[in-house]
Write a protein that holds these residues in place. Structure first.
Motif, PDB file in Angstrom:
ATOM      1  N   PRO A 105      13.977  -4.206 -15.568  1.00  0.00           N
ATOM      2  CA  PRO A 105      12.970  -4.782 -16.469  1.00  0.00           C
ATOM      3  C   PRO A 105      11.547  -4.382 -16.123  1.00  0.00           C
ATOM      4  CG  PRO A 105      13.821  -6.458 -14.976  1.00  0.00           C
ATOM      5  CD  PRO A 105      14.657  -5.236 -14.755  1.00  0.00           C
ATOM      6  N   VAL A 106      11.303  -3.955 -14.893  1.00  0.00           N
ATOM      7  CA  VAL A 106       9.962  -3.541 -14.500  1.00  0.00           C
ATOM      8  C   VAL A 106       9.993  -2.057 -14.138  1.00  0.00           C
ATOM      9  CG1 VAL A 106       9.304  -5.839 -13.709  1.00  0.00           C
ATOM     10  CG2 VAL A 106      10.369  -4.231 -12.109  1.00  0.00           C
ATOM     11  N   ARG A 107       8.859  -1.456 -14.100  1.00  0.00           N
ATOM     12  CA  ARG A 107       8.740  -0.042 -13.797  1.00  0.00           C
ATOM     13  C   ARG A 107       8.967   0.190 -12.312  1.00  0.00           C
ATOM     14  NH1 ARG A 107       6.284   4.304 -16.419  1.00  0.00           N
ATOM     15  NH2 ARG A 107       5.455   5.936 -15.060  1.00  0.00           N
ATOM     16  N   LEU A 108       9.931   1.047 -11.993  1.00  0.00           N
ATOM     17  CA  LEU A 108      10.218   1.413 -10.607  1.00  0.00           C
ATOM     18  C   LEU A 108       9.642   2.802 -10.374  1.00  0.00           C
ATOM     19  CD1 LEU A 108      13.912   0.153 -10.369  1.00  0.00           C
ATOM     20  CD2 LEU A 108      11.815  -1.037  -9.692  1.00  0.00           C
ATOM     21  N   ALA A 109       8.378   2.845 -10.073  1.00  0.00           N
ATOM     22  CA  ALA A 109       7.665   4.112  -9.979  1.00  0.00           C
ATOM     23  C   ALA A 109       8.070   4.931  -8.769  1.00  0.00           C
ATOM     24  CB  ALA A 109       6.157   3.858  -9.954  1.00  0.00           C
ATOM     25  N   ALA A 130      13.987   4.484 -19.167  1.00  0.00           N
ATOM     26  CA  ALA A 130      12.586   4.436 -19.573  1.00  0.00           C
ATOM     27  C   ALA A 130      11.679   3.966 -18.442  1.00  0.00           C
ATOM     28  CB  ALA A 130      12.426   3.516 -20.784  1.00  0.00           C
ATOM     29  N   HIS A 131      12.187   3.122 -17.516  1.00  0.00           N
ATOM     30  CA  HIS A 131      11.358   2.558 -16.446  1.00  0.00           C
ATOM     31  C   HIS A 131      11.526   3.294 -15.121  1.00  0.00           C
ATOM     32  CE1 HIS A 131      11.064  -1.567 -18.687  1.00  0.00           C
ATOM     33  NE2 HIS A 131      10.245  -0.659 -19.177  1.00  0.00           N
ATOM     34  N   VAL A 132      12.234   4.417 -15.130  1.00  0.00           N
ATOM     35  CA  VAL A 132      12.386   5.206 -13.890  1.00  0.00           C
ATOM     36  C   VAL A 132      11.990   6.654 -14.191  1.00  0.00           C
ATOM     37  CG1 VAL A 132      14.064   3.731 -12.745  1.00  0.00           C
ATOM     38  CG2 VAL A 132      14.852   5.383 -14.439  1.00  0.00           C
ATOM     39  N   PRO A 133      10.748   6.908 -14.531  1.00  0.00           N
ATOM     40  CA  PRO A 133      10.344   8.245 -14.989  1.00  0.00           C
ATOM     41  C   PRO A 133      10.331   9.304 -13.894  1.00  0.00           C
ATOM     42  CG  PRO A 133       8.419   6.839 -14.761  1.00  0.00           C
ATOM     43  CD  PRO A 133       9.610   5.961 -14.518  1.00  0.00           C
ATOM     44  N   HIS A 134      10.316   8.877 -12.631  1.00  0.00           N
ATOM     45  CA  HIS A 134      10.221   9.832 -11.529  1.00  0.00           C
ATOM     46  C   HIS A 134      11.568  10.081 -10.855  1.00  0.00           C
ATOM     47  CE1 HIS A 134       5.918   9.635 -12.060  1.00  0.00           C
ATOM     48  NE2 HIS A 134       5.908   8.326 -11.812  1.00  0.00           N
ATOM     49  N   LEU A 135      12.645   9.768 -11.541  1.00  0.00           N
ATOM     50  CA  LEU A 135      13.976   9.976 -10.977  1.00  0.00           C
ATOM     51  C   LEU A 135      14.251  11.474 -10.851  1.00  0.00           C
ATOM     52  CD1 LEU A 135      16.195   7.909 -10.173  1.00  0.00           C
ATOM     53  CD2 LEU A 135      17.315   8.459 -12.330  1.00  0.00           C
ATOM     54  N   ARG A 136      14.711  11.881  -9.674  1.00  0.00           N
ATOM     55  CA  ARG A 136      15.019  13.295  -9.420  1.00  0.00           C
ATOM     56  C   ARG A 136      16.513  13.538  -9.193  1.00  0.00           C
ATOM     57  NH1 ARG A 136      10.605  12.722  -5.793  1.00  0.00           N
ATOM     58  NH2 ARG A 136      12.016  13.056  -4.027  1.00  0.00           N
ATOM     59  N   HIS A 137      17.247  12.519  -8.809  1.00  0.00           N
ATOM     60  CA  HIS A 137      18.675  12.653  -8.518  1.00  0.00           C
ATOM     61  C   HIS A 137      19.408  11.508  -9.224  1.00  0.00           C
ATOM     62  CE1 HIS A 137      22.112  13.930  -5.900  1.00  0.00           C
ATOM     63  NE2 HIS A 137      22.498  12.692  -6.194  1.00  0.00           N
ATOM     64  N   LEU A 138      20.354  11.872 -10.125  1.00  0.00           N
ATOM     65  CA  LEU A 138      21.111  10.867 -10.875  1.00  0.00           C
ATOM     66  C   LEU A 138      22.594  11.203 -10.760  1.00  0.00           C
ATOM     67  CD1 LEU A 138      21.343   8.459 -12.786  1.00  0.00           C
ATOM     68  CD2 LEU A 138      20.963  10.030 -14.712  1.00  0.00           C
ATOM     69  N   ASP A 139      23.359  10.258 -10.228  1.00  0.00           N
ATOM     70  CA  ASP A 139      24.792  10.444 -10.021  1.00  0.00           C
ATOM     71  C   ASP A 139      25.550   9.481 -10.928  1.00  0.00           C
ATOM     72  OD1 ASP A 139      27.333  10.936  -9.186  1.00  0.00           O
ATOM     73  OD2 ASP A 139      27.014  10.404  -7.074  1.00  0.00           O
ATOM     74  N   LEU A 140      26.174  10.027 -11.971  1.00  0.00           N
ATOM     75  CA  LEU A 140      27.011   9.245 -12.888  1.00  0.00           C
ATOM     76  C   LEU A 140      28.455   9.744 -12.837  1.00  0.00           C
ATOM     77  CD1 LEU A 140      24.619   9.085 -15.983  1.00  0.00           C
ATOM     78  CD2 LEU A 140      25.036   7.278 -14.308  1.00  0.00           C
ATOM     79  N   SER A 141      28.867  10.323 -11.766  1.00  0.00           N
ATOM     80  CA  SER A 141      30.193  10.925 -11.659  1.00  0.00           C
ATOM     81  C   SER A 141      31.271   9.873 -11.490  1.00  0.00           C
ATOM     82  CB  SER A 141      30.225  11.898 -10.473  1.00  0.00           C
ATOM     83  OG  SER A 141      29.986  11.204  -9.257  1.00  0.00           O
TER      84      SER A 141
END
Length: 518
Positions: A105-109, A130-141
């Motif tokens: 719910p809040v921005r996790l910069a 939308a609230h994690v714009p600086h994400l560089r690594h995403l694991d949805l495996s």
């Protein structure tokens, strides 16, 4: 401070409780260390983000500095609230089946790594990131995702690694990866993908930084070999296609054979898994085993062979698998080295490392080598140039064959029409004033193409001869020769009664100036 009955008051657990023991074991003191150690412990506690007002460690999670690990915590939703300073969030091996837009719910910069593997995840909202714009690594495996919807990851402009392997993905929208200009690695192996939008890689503008694409163990049955071969070698080096039910054909074999010759990792590391189905059978064979094998009998394709003609300008590409290497030079068949950009004479080194040859001569034919020096390894590429000993378009070939043929046909038709209808009439004095004119029906015995007036066209002395068109065949005859002859007209009275009907065997020659009368 002593408590009731002289017992010490127990203090609450804190993530830094083990720091004192760790510091003592490191040589700063032991369990009976003197009191000067306490200020150090207090300072460490104050420096820890979990002891400040920034947030507290969620239940059933392990917190260390800015890392929040909630793996194998039997969670059915993302714990809340999440501290704002969280940089790594591990939610793997739980039961989070849906990732809604309000999970953060809040921005996790500060969050740059999100791990959600092994959750049975079947739904991801298009607004989930939308609230994690600086994400560089995403694991949805290792989840149950079935489709990658439109603009699913468009909010992750800084994403570099995306893991989607071992899902149930069968549909990939071509806009799912829009705005991922920094994506370097994309893992889509072990899914149900039957078609992947390779146009994302075609011009390099959609995913310009992509260096690894894993499409292994999917349901791909055919590949656009031409488009794949046109990709740069540094991308084909990490383009994994093994484990797919591909249909065997010679272009596929040549693609893989070129990869083996170039020692691309995607081919060298998985030669046994690169298999295909033979036509009209269900037999799996190794793609590299198709050379000379029936029923295809594929032949090895020559690598980097370029054909040109005298006077042409060609560009030889240095398609290295070392990305971003600037240190390279060319060696011509005569042993001359082309080092500087721009070059002299007919050979010039371009900014992208290609070699441009202008105004080709017969002696320019041969094998050119491109030498590439990287920080870890070097590579040498060879390009063979064939120069045909004739020009493709000579200086006098201003009109091509089709145009010349068309103009010739038009001119022929115009000349025939002029000859048939615009031939000038011969005006002459009529010979033999006492000779009566022949009947009009006799004009059928003369050729349409005759250039002289009909032998029956003589008129009264002093009267100019009439045009052939005026004295030509009568209505209905259309200039045709009646084989059966002209029937005898009924007897007539008056001056015209003495006219004779021409013999049907009397025919004037087509090319004779004097009509023949029998």
């Amino acid at each position: 401070m002593p408590g009731v009955a002289g017992m010490p008051v127990p203090r609450p657990q804190h993530p830094c409780d083990g720091v004192g023991q760790s510091v003592a074991m490191a040589g700063f003191g032991g369990p009976g260390a003197p009191l000067p150690l306490m200020p150090l412990l207090l300072a460490l506690a104050l420096l820890s983000p979990w002891g400040s007002a920034g947030g507290s460690c969620p239940p059933r999670c392990v917190c260390a500095s800015n890392i929040l690990s909630c793996s194998q915590a039997v969670l059915s939703s993302v714990p809340a609230p999440l501290p704002r300073f969280t940089a790594v969030l591990d939610l793997s091996h739980n039961n989070v089946s849906r990732l809604r837009a309000d999970w953060a719910p809040v921005r996790l910069a500060h969050l740059h790594a999100l791990l959600l593997s092994h959750n049975g995840l079947s739904f991801v909202s298009t607004e989930a990131f939308a609230h994690v714009p600086h994400l560089r690594h995403l694991d949805l495996s290792s989840n149950r995702l079935r489709a990658l919807e439109e603009n699913l990851f468009s909010d992750l402009a800084e994403l570099e690694v995306l893991l989607l392997y071992n899902n149930e993905i069968s549909a990939v929208d071509r806009t799912a990866f829009d705005n991922l200009s920094r994506l370097r690695k994309l893992y889509l192996g072990q899914n149900r993908i039957a078609r992947f939008p390779l146009e994302l890689l075609r011009d390099g503008s959609r995913l310009p930084q992509l260096a690894l694409l894993d499409l292994s163990a999917n349901r791909l049955r055919s590949l656009p070999v031409g488009e794949l071969q046109a990709l740069p070698a540094w991308l084909r080096d990490r383009l994994y296609l093994h484990g797919n039910p591909l249909a065997c054909d010679c272009p596929l074999f040549q693609l893989v054979a070129r990869g083996r010759r170039r020692r691309l990792s995607a081919v060298m590391d998985f030669q046994e898994e690169l298999r295909c189905l033979l036509p009209n059978t269900q037999a799996h064979v190794g793609i590299l085993a198709l050379a000379g094998r029936q029923p295809l009998n594929c032949s090895e394709a020559r690598e980097a062979v370029l054909e040109a003609h005298l006077g042409d300008t060609v560009t030889l590409s240095c398609d290295t698998r070392l990305r971003g290497v600037r240190n390279r030079h060319w060696v011509t068949p005569g042993g001359e080295r082309v080092l500087e950009e721009g070059g002299n004479g007919s050979a010039a080194l371009l900014a992208n490392g290609s070699l441009q040859l202008r105004a080709l001569r017969p002696e320019d034919a041969g094998t050119y080598s491109c030498w590439v020096a990287g920080p870890l390894l070097n590579e040498t590429l060879y390009v063979e140039l064939l120069v045909h000993n004739f020009t493709l378009h000579g200086p006098h070939d201003t009109l091509n064959t089709a145009y010349t043929t068309l103009v010739g046909c038009i001119l022929s038709v115009v000349l025939v029409l002029i000859y048939l209808y615009l031939t000038p009439c011969r005006c002459c004095c009529c010979r033999g004033a006492d000779k009566p004119p022949a009947p009009r029906d006799d004009s059928i015995n003369s050729s349409v193409l005759s250039t002289t007036p009909n032998h029956a066209a003589a008129g009264v002395p002093g009267e100019p001869c009439r045009s052939r068109s005026a004295s030509a065949t009568g209505p209905g005859q259309n200039g045709r020769f009646k084989v059966g002859g002209t029937p005898q007209p009924p007897p007539r009275h008056g001056p015209k009664a003495q006219r004779k009907v021409s013999d049907p065997d009397s025919v004037s020659s087509v090319f004779s100036d004097t009509p023949i009368v029998v």
